[in-house]
Design an enzyme around this catalytic site. Structure first.
Site, PDB file in Angstrom:
ATOM      1  N   SER A  87       0.819  -1.211   0.000  1.00  0.00           N
ATOM      2  CA  SER A  87       0.000   0.000   0.000  1.00  0.00           C
ATOM      3  C   SER A  87       0.851   1.259   0.000  1.00  0.00           C
ATOM      4  O   SER A  87       1.883   1.324   0.672  1.00  0.00           O
ATOM      5  CB  SER A  87      -0.911   0.019   1.228  1.00  0.00           C
ATOM      6  OG  SER A  87      -1.578   1.262   1.341  1.00  0.00           O
TER       7      SER A  87
ATOM      8  N   GLU B 133       0.089   3.782   1.498  1.00  0.00           N
ATOM      9  CA  GLU B 133       0.007   4.352   2.846  1.00  0.00           C
ATOM     10  C   GLU B 133       1.318   4.171   3.603  1.00  0.00           C
ATOM     11  O   GLU B 133       1.605   4.909   4.549  1.00  0.00           O
ATOM     12  CB  GLU B 133      -1.138   3.707   3.618  1.00  0.00           C
ATOM     13  CG  GLU B 133      -2.524   4.078   3.118  1.00  0.00           C
ATOM     14  CD  GLU B 133      -2.933   5.483   3.500  1.00  0.00           C
ATOM     15  OE1 GLU B 133      -2.509   5.965   4.559  1.00  0.00           O
ATOM     16  OE2 GLU B 133      -3.693   6.113   2.726  1.00  0.00           O
TER      17      GLU B 133
ATOM     18  N   TYR C  86      -2.977   0.635   9.879  1.00  0.00           N
ATOM     19  CA  TYR C  86      -3.051  -0.051   8.585  1.00  0.00           C
ATOM     20  C   TYR C  86      -1.721   0.044   7.846  1.00  0.00           C
ATOM     21  O   TYR C  86      -1.191  -0.954   7.340  1.00  0.00           O
ATOM     22  CB  TYR C  86      -4.168   0.560   7.741  1.00  0.00           C
ATOM     23  CG  TYR C  86      -4.219   0.066   6.307  1.00  0.00           C
ATOM     24  CD1 TYR C  86      -4.837  -1.136   5.989  1.00  0.00           C
ATOM     25  CD2 TYR C  86      -3.654   0.809   5.277  1.00  0.00           C
ATOM     26  CE1 TYR C  86      -4.891  -1.588   4.677  1.00  0.00           C
ATOM     27  CE2 TYR C  86      -3.701   0.379   3.971  1.00  0.00           C
ATOM     28  CZ  TYR C  86      -4.326  -0.828   3.666  1.00  0.00           C
ATOM     29  OH  TYR C  86      -4.364  -1.277   2.354  1.00  0.00           O
TER      30      TYR C  86
END
Length: 319
Positions: free
Chosen positions: A125, A127, A150
């Site tokens: 990801s 992120e 996450y």
């Protein structure tokens, strides 16, 4: 016939990937924690549920993983499972960390234990990067600075893959995907929340759309294109990690404006900023540089944010 195992087949990416692999002649098996009671609504939406073999597997249970790998004997495994919401990860940090890191580790360890020539794709990801450079964007050399439970979990899973690849010679790679959307997104994702609200208001609803921080910028792409990149990664001679992105970043306010413009509405008449929706930490800018994917995989995003919003709204209104 190549066999592919898709962990997390019920989600957006899993469903589109299953459709892609079926079109390429694969035998596709998908797993869910309890396949008997899962709806697999996305597979039904794409008209492929009856073409996919479905099995129950708990990724956090090593014995369960080993049993399914022995039973299916896949050529490729795509790990798209685990908790997928950044916002929810602040409320469920332990479940998020376990579902992503332990699940991924169990797959790697099962492949190593079996000694089978299985290729593994891990859903990384963007992120993991935290805030990115607004001009250059993030590429494969950009350091990680995760800012949510996450993102921390995804960063750990990335390094698990890198470790097993280096230590045991596994063909394992991570796709570091920036935001990618489609009509299959559930409404807990802000993009679909916006699209759904704009569509309902256009059809006569007098509701308001409540949003948190609309100044954040993201790199939004089209999910059916992004699963093509996943498949390409496992077709290479050597395993490697790739950033997948459009290379363009837009604010959430711009996303909202486009969604309402598609239905001939002024978003400012219908949007209310709600401070209770702000996250403990959030990324100001997310932008990716996927030049490596273009060079080595021949992959490049065709659809950008405005195209994505248009397709999502039109699909919603037609349903």
């Amino acid at each position: 016939m190549k066999k592919a195992l898709i962990c997390g087949i019920s989600g957006q990416d899993g469903a589109y990937l299953a459709k892609l692999l079926l079109s390429k002649g694969y035998s596709v098996c998908g797993t869910s924690r309890d396949a008997q009671i899962s709806s697999f609504r996305n597979l039904e939406y794409l008209g492929i549920k009856d073409k996919v073999k479905l099995e129950s597997m708990a990724l956090t249970d090593f014995r369960s993983v080993l049993q399914i790998l022995n039973k299916i004997q896949p050529y490729e495994i795509y790990n798209l499972a685990g908790q997928t919401s950044v916002g929810l990860s602040f409320e469920q940090p332990v479940e998020t960390l376990e579902s992503i890191t332990i699940g991924n580790l169990n797959l790697l360890e099962a492949i190593r234990f079996l000694g089978a020539p299985i290729k593994l794709y891990n859903a990384g990801s963007s992120e993991c990067f935290g805030d990115t450079d607004e001009e250059l964007g993030a590429d494969e050399t950009t350091p990680f600075r995760p800012r949510s439970p996450y993102a921390v979990a995804k960063a750990a899973a990335f390094w698990e893959v890198a470790n097993y690849r280096e230590a045991y010679g596994l063909f394992a790679c991570s796709g570091i995907l920036f935001n990618h959307e489609s009509p299959l997104r559930p409404e807990r994702f802000v993009t679909q929340k916006i699209v759904a609200a704009a569509s309902r208001i256009a059809e006569g609803s007098n509701e308001n759309l409540y949003l948190g921080n609309t100044s954040i910028k993201r790199d939004w792409g089209w999910a059916p294109e992004y699963v093509e990149a996943m498949h390409l990664m496992l077709q290479q001679d050597e395993p490697d990690d790739y950033v997948i992105a459009t290379g363009e970043s837009y604010s959430l306010e711009e996303f909202v404006a486009v969604a309402f413009a598609v239905v001939d509405l002024d978003w400012q008449d219908h949007v209310v900023i709600d401070k209770s929706l702000l996250r403990p930490t959030d990324l100001a800018v997310g932008k990716g540089n996927s030049m490596k994917a273009k060079t080595k995989l021949g992959w490049q995003a065709k659809y950008k944010m405005k195209d994505v919003v248009q397709m999502m709204v039109e699909t919603r209104l037609a349903s």
